[in-house]
Motif scaffolding. Structure first.
Motif, PDB file in Angstrom:
ATOM      1  N   UNK A 274      13.656   3.661 -10.108  1.00 46.29           N
ATOM      2  CA  UNK A 274      12.614   3.354  -9.122  1.00 46.29           C
ATOM      3  C   UNK A 274      11.430   2.658  -9.786  1.00 46.29           C
ATOM      4  N   UNK A 275      11.111   3.040 -11.028  1.00 46.44           N
ATOM      5  CA  UNK A 275       9.991   2.422 -11.735  1.00 46.44           C
ATOM      6  C   UNK A 275      10.301   0.984 -12.137  1.00 46.44           C
ATOM      7  N   UNK A 276      11.543   0.729 -12.537  1.00 44.20           N
ATOM      8  CA  UNK A 276      11.943  -0.607 -13.003  1.00 44.20           C
ATOM      9  C   UNK A 276      12.075  -1.578 -11.841  1.00 44.20           C
ATOM     10  N   UNK A 277      12.489  -1.096 -10.668  1.00 44.74           N
ATOM     11  CA  UNK A 277      12.607  -1.946  -9.477  1.00 44.74           C
ATOM     12  C   UNK A 277      11.197  -2.099  -8.893  1.00 44.74           C
ATOM     13  N   UNK A 278      10.586  -3.315  -8.974  1.00 45.48           N
ATOM     14  CA  UNK A 278       9.145  -3.412  -8.774  1.00 45.48           C
ATOM     15  C   UNK A 278       8.660  -3.474  -7.333  1.00 45.48           C
ATOM     16  N   UNK A 279       9.549  -3.598  -6.339  1.00 46.95           N
ATOM     17  CA  UNK A 279       9.045  -3.842  -4.984  1.00 46.95           C
ATOM     18  C   UNK A 279       9.294  -2.676  -4.034  1.00 46.95           C
ATOM     19  N   UNK A 280       9.854  -1.589  -4.504  1.00 45.82           N
ATOM     20  CA  UNK A 280      10.021  -0.426  -3.646  1.00 45.82           C
ATOM     21  C   UNK A 280      11.118  -0.538  -2.616  1.00 45.82           C
ATOM     22  N   UNK A 281      12.148  -1.340  -2.902  1.00 40.74           N
ATOM     23  CA  UNK A 281      13.268  -1.506  -1.967  1.00 40.74           C
ATOM     24  C   UNK A 281      14.206  -0.310  -2.109  1.00 40.74           C
ATOM     25  N   UNK A 282      14.150   0.611  -1.125  1.00 41.97           N
ATOM     26  CA  UNK A 282      14.910   1.847  -1.241  1.00 41.97           C
ATOM     27  C   UNK A 282      16.411   1.597  -1.169  1.00 41.97           C
ATOM     28  N   UNK A 283      16.833   0.553  -0.420  1.00 48.11           N
ATOM     29  CA  UNK A 283      18.259   0.235  -0.322  1.00 48.11           C
ATOM     30  C   UNK A 283      18.808  -0.190  -1.674  1.00 48.11           C
TER      31      UNK A 283
ATOM     32  N   UNK B  54      -7.215  -9.765  -9.468  1.00 51.84           N
ATOM     33  CA  UNK B  54      -6.138 -10.674  -9.846  1.00 51.84           C
ATOM     34  C   UNK B  54      -6.695 -11.998 -10.310  1.00 51.84           C
ATOM     35  N   UNK B  55      -6.165 -12.518 -11.403  1.00 54.31           N
ATOM     36  CA  UNK B  55      -6.554 -13.835 -11.909  1.00 54.31           C
ATOM     37  C   UNK B  55      -5.386 -14.806 -11.833  1.00 54.31           C
ATOM     38  N   UNK B  56      -4.375 -14.447 -11.132  1.00 49.55           N
ATOM     39  CA  UNK B  56      -3.216 -15.308 -10.974  1.00 49.55           C
ATOM     40  C   UNK B  56      -2.391 -14.794  -9.813  1.00 49.55           C
ATOM     41  N   UNK B  57      -1.308 -15.456  -9.492  1.00 52.11           N
ATOM     42  CA  UNK B  57      -0.495 -15.048  -8.347  1.00 52.11           C
ATOM     43  C   UNK B  57       0.251 -13.757  -8.627  1.00 52.11           C
ATOM     44  N   UNK B  58       0.474 -12.991  -7.580  1.00 52.96           N
ATOM     45  CA  UNK B  58       1.256 -11.768  -7.670  1.00 52.96           C
ATOM     46  C   UNK B  58       2.223 -11.757  -6.501  1.00 52.96           C
ATOM     47  N   UNK B  59       3.471 -11.483  -6.805  1.00 56.02           N
ATOM     48  CA  UNK B  59       4.495 -11.455  -5.784  1.00 56.02           C
ATOM     49  C   UNK B  59       4.042 -10.552  -4.629  1.00 56.02           C
ATOM     50  N   UNK B  60       4.247 -11.020  -3.381  1.00 52.41           N
ATOM     51  CA  UNK B  60       3.748 -10.302  -2.206  1.00 52.41           C
ATOM     52  C   UNK B  60       4.298  -8.890  -2.124  1.00 52.41           C
ATOM     53  N   UNK B  61       5.589  -8.734  -2.436  1.00 55.71           N
ATOM     54  CA  UNK B  61       6.185  -7.396  -2.358  1.00 55.71           C
ATOM     55  C   UNK B  61       5.587  -6.467  -3.406  1.00 55.71           C
TER      56      UNK B  61
END
Length: 912
Positions: free
Chosen positions: A275-284, A202-209
């Motif tokens: 599921x692919x478009x939702x980037x954080x894997x939130x199943x709900x 990583x060369x920059x920040x990435x959302x934790x989720x």
């Protein structure tokens, strides 16, 4: 607990140990064969490279299976043997003829396979007679059948030859070709090591989720972890937006997943797309979106049965490329529909909701564009420039009003600049300039063009552009004008002696001092800089210290830090405040990393390397140099590697340092980066003083100190000039340099400043005066963070004491200096100190910071036994190796330690 292999491979201690043992066996004349098995990207090739990097003293032969050559008999074998075909004449006639025919070197009937295999064994054994041979065969699953059978024949019959043969193959389970060859399964990394590997990419920040999602989906596959962030802009990484459709892994593997998607029902494919478009894997969130899309829950079953996805407490794709394939296989209408559903069900995250709404929009929508603009503001406030740029760029696409659209494009270009995407920023700026801009907009466009020029090329192009932009902004926006004057100061400092008329003095005279209230941190910094270059060093000192105090405070915002911490760090060095320099340089790196501001990060890293070098933390500085190189490559910036030059000079490795300094100076002159020229001269003088070549050092130091307005580097050059001139008897030159140096050090009054002055003055003094000055220098520098300066003061004091005939006192100072230099890794100064210790009659070890690392465990054991006068036969019997292997190891030990006989080993060996 994470584990590293000897060369830094994460989580591969077991594998690296096994390969090292294999290599040791080959060196000792015992053949070893191994097959590395594992899925694509699991790290087999990295392990082969590890083995190659450890194979010092061995000859390496390579081959790799090629899918397109699987039908060509002996294609792989030819790769491996090609470097040795000049030895065919040494083989028995039938073997020579068989191998020559197989490789098409002569015509004839198809040779007997057994004869070819025997000839290959003979050829490799012949090569290994001269030095151990390491054969590496990658992608063995794609070897042609003839080559695979020949090499397995050789593998089974290698016995006492010094040969290591290692295959890497994806074949698992029913592996018939290599079933009789010893193997090792290479598995995925654990969670801790996976996270560490991903962070390196990583060369920059990435959302934790999103970070967690990548780690989970990669399942420990190092290639996936490393490649997922590569090839994408920081904007594409921010918050996970744009993640799936930009994965640059091998298209062949991705196409395989696309083929597996095609037979699935339409609703299943759409569910996978959601599921692919939702980037954080939130199943709900996913199930709520699926409900809106009127897809029944049982649509997931075919995808789960096909092993493409797991829908438990989190959404988990079997492989990251499944996510990418689902995205690529979708039509535009489906993508918009899915984004729209996700926007409806995303409640807690306004930024993701805004992004989904924007991707669902097929035409301009001011409401969505405004929402994106608000998201950009939030991102900017926390330093997320890449995310801000993504929001603004999409907002501009959804804006119908031309003037408003142009303003958003200009703002996006500014954010792209901060994110280090200079080419994209230029392109957006060109689009904005083609649209309607008022006078302020034109001035901002001019300012942005100048800022891009400065960030991408730290030469003399930017100073006049920034100065003109600042003057133009004075009547339009006084605050922006003051900020731009600070940018002009930065650019002029970089241009230095090559700045022309737009130098620091010119900028300082142009700065208006009447309407600024002087209470903001930037105002304080601007006032201090303007005073420094117009009123002089002493007069500016109170203003400079006031600004430094403000920047050292806890209330420093990210925006203030990213804009001005580099300038503040430079001022801290110029006023000889080592503690402030350490604090500000560390904070600058931290903020730039957190924000993903790659352009600023490059500056911050160079400043931090300098601070650590002066603190004697050379080992800690080295990784930052590597990081700076990576950031520079990623952004395309041409900033001179000033930190790397300083590190190389302090290390004292002449050939490496001289090559780096010469190349960097030549490139800096070509683009007008004068400060790099000055630092090049200073580092040359530092290097040469460390090596004791004072005549050469004096010429470089004189060049470094020619332009006092270049601030700290010029000051350092004066200190080097005093030492080199004093050592060569050029006392007038030394005295003149000391007078210039003292004018600043006395105005500063810090322990660093006065310690360097006392050390320099002692060089031109005699008797009790010199003694008192050396003691003062050691006392003052001992209270600072600049450990290298302290070590040099002790060295100079010890040299003076020896010349005074006070050998015992000299040894005390020289021992202390020597230990400091060794601990730091300052090899040039350490060797100079060692020679001086020898002159006092004391035996000193010739050691370098690399000695301990260069000796392997076995080399160190052999060296110590040899130092205790054991013969090669005795050592071999004790360690179960041959006397010839012992002699081979000892030759390497002698080279590494710089000795020529066993008598010198005791003193040269590093302390256990």
């Amino acid at each position: 607990m994470s584990s590293r292999g000897p060369q830094g491979l994460r989580g591969r201690r077991r594998e690296c140990h096994e390969l090292d043992q294999l290599l040791t066996s080959a060196r000792e004349g015992r053949s070893r064969v191994l097959v590395l098995r594992g899925e694509a990207g699991i790290g087999k090739t990295a392990l082969l490279e590890h083995l190659a990097s450890r194979a010092e003293g061995c000859r390496i032969a390579r081959a790799a299976g090629v899918e397109l050559e699987m039908e060509l008999p002996f294609a792989g074998l030819h790769q491996l043997c090609a470097p040795f075909l000049d030895r065919l004449e040494r083989l028995p006639g039938p073997q020579r003829d068989a191998l020559s025919t197989a490789f098409g070197l002569r015509s004839g009937n198809p040779p007997d396979r057994f004869l070819i295999s025997l000839a290959t064994l003979s050829l490799l054994s012949n090569v290994a007679e001269e030095q151990p041979l390491v054969c590496l065969v990658d992608d063995a699953q794609w070897l042609d059948q003839a080559s695979a059978h020949t090499l397995t024949f050789v593998a089974r019959r290698l016995l006492a030859e010094p040969v290591a043969l290692v295959f890497a193959t994806r074949t698992v389970g029913e592996d018939q070709t290599f079933r009789q060859v010893p193997g090792m399964q290479v598995t995925g990394l654990n969670d801790t090591d996976s996270r560490a590997v991903l962070r390196t990419a990583l060369r920059g920040p990435l959302d934790a989720a999103v970070f967690d999602e990548i780690v989970a989906e990669a399942r420990g596959n190092p290639l996936a972890l490393l490649e997922l962030p590569r090839g994408r802009t920081p904007a594409e990484l921010a918050f996970g937006f744009g993640l799936a459709h930009t994965i640059p892994l091998a298209s062949r593997v991705e196409e395989e997943f696309v083929r597996r998607l095609r037979p699935l029902p339409a609703d299943t494919r759409k569910l996978l797309l959601a599921a692919a478009v939702e980037p954080v894997g939130d199943v709900t969130v996913l199930w709520r979106a699926v409900e809106l899309l009127e897809i029944k829950p049982d649509a997931a079953a075919p995808a789960e049965a096909a092993g493409l996805i797991d829908l438990g407490t989190r959404v988990r794709f079997h492989h990251p490329l499944v996510r990418s394939a689902a995205w690529r296989a979708a039509g535009v209408h489906d993508l918009q529909e899915v984004h729209g559903a996700l926007a409806e069900v995303t409640e807690l995250d306004p930024d993701r909701r805004a992004w989904h709404r924007a991707q669902a929009s097929a035409e301009p929508d001011e409401e969505v564009a405004t929402e994106l603009e608000r998201s950009a503001d939030r991102a900017r406030s926390r330093g997320g420039f890449a995310a801000a740029a993504a929001f603004l760029e999409r907002a501009a696409e959804l804006t119908s009003d031309e003037a408003q659209r142009t303003g958003r494009i200009l703002a996006a270009a500014q954010a792209k600049l901060h994110a280090g995407e200079f080419d994209v920023a230029r392109n957006l700026l060109a689009v904005a300039e083609a649209g309607p801009l008022d006078e302020l907009g034109r001035a901002l466009a001019d300012r942005l063009r100048a800022q891009i020029a400065f960030a991408s090329n730290r030469g003399n192009e930017a100073p006049p552009l920034l100065l003109a932009a600042a003057e133009r902004l004075e009547s339009l926006d006084a605050e922006l004008a003051r900020d731009t004057y600070l940018d002009a100061f930065s650019a002029a400092m970089f241009a230095g002696r090559l700045a022309g008329t737009a130098n620091t003095v010119h900028v300082a005279r142009a700065v208006p001092r009447t309407h600024a209230d002087g209470t903001g941190k930037g105002d304080m910094l601007l006032e201090g800089l303007a005073s420094l270059f117009t009123d002089g060093y002493s007069a500016a000192m109170p203003l400079a210290r006031r600004a430094l105090q403000a920047f050292s405070a806890e209330d420093l915002s990210m925006s203030e830090g990213l804009r001005w911490l580099w300038l503040a760090s430079i001022i801290s060095v110029d006023v000889w405040d080592d503690e402030c320099w350490q604090v500000l340089s560390a904070r600058h790196v931290s903020l730039a990393r957190e924000a993903g501001a790659l352009g600023e990060l490059l500056l911050a890293l160079n400043s931090r390397v300098m601070a650590q070098v002066f603190a004697g933390e050379l080992t800690e500085a080295a990784p930052l140099v590597d990081e700076a190189n990576a950031v520079g490559e990623a952004t395309g910036s041409s900033l001179a590697p000033c930190g790397a030059m300083a590190l190389a000079a302090w290390r004292g490795r002449e050939e490496q340092a001289r090559a780096l300094i010469e190349t960097s100076m030549n490139e800096a002159v070509a683009r007008g980066e004068g400060i790099a020229v000055t630092i090049g001269h200073w580092t040359s003088a530092l290097l040469l003083n460390g090596l004791g070549r004072y005549e050469d050092a004096m010429g470089a130091a004189r060049q470094a100190g020619l332009f006092p307005t270049e601030l700290c580097a010029a000051n350092w050059g004066l200190a080097e000039l005093v030492e080199s001139a004093a050592r060569t008897g050029a006392t007038e030159d030394a005295a003149e340099a000391l007078e210039q140096l003292s004018a600043m050090t006395r105005a500063s009054g810090s322990d660093w400043a006065l310690g360097v002055e006392a050390r320099s003055r002692a060089l031109l003094s005699d008797g009790e005066t010199a003694e008192r000055l050396y003691q003062e220098a050691i006392e003052r520098l001992g209270r600072t963070r600049v450990r290298g300066e302290l070590a040099r003061a002790r060295l100079l004091h010890g040299e003076w004491l020896r010349r005074e005939g006070r050998r015992l006192d000299a040894r005390e100072q020289l021992r202390a200096a020597h230990e400091l230099f060794i601990a730091m890794g300052a090899e040039g100064f350490a060797e100079r100190t060692r020679r001086e210790l020898l002159a006092t009659g004391e035996t000193a070890r010739r050691r370098t910071s690399r000695t301990r690392d260069e000796l392997t465990a076995q080399e160190a054991q052999i060296a110590r036994l040899a130092a205790h006068r054991h013969t090669n036969s005795e050592i071999g019997a004790q360690l179960f190796i041959s006397p010839r292997t012992v002699e081979w190891h000892l030759r390497k030990v002698f080279t590494k330690l710089g000795v020529s006989s066993r008598k010198e080993l005791s003193e040269a060996l590093p302390t256990p």
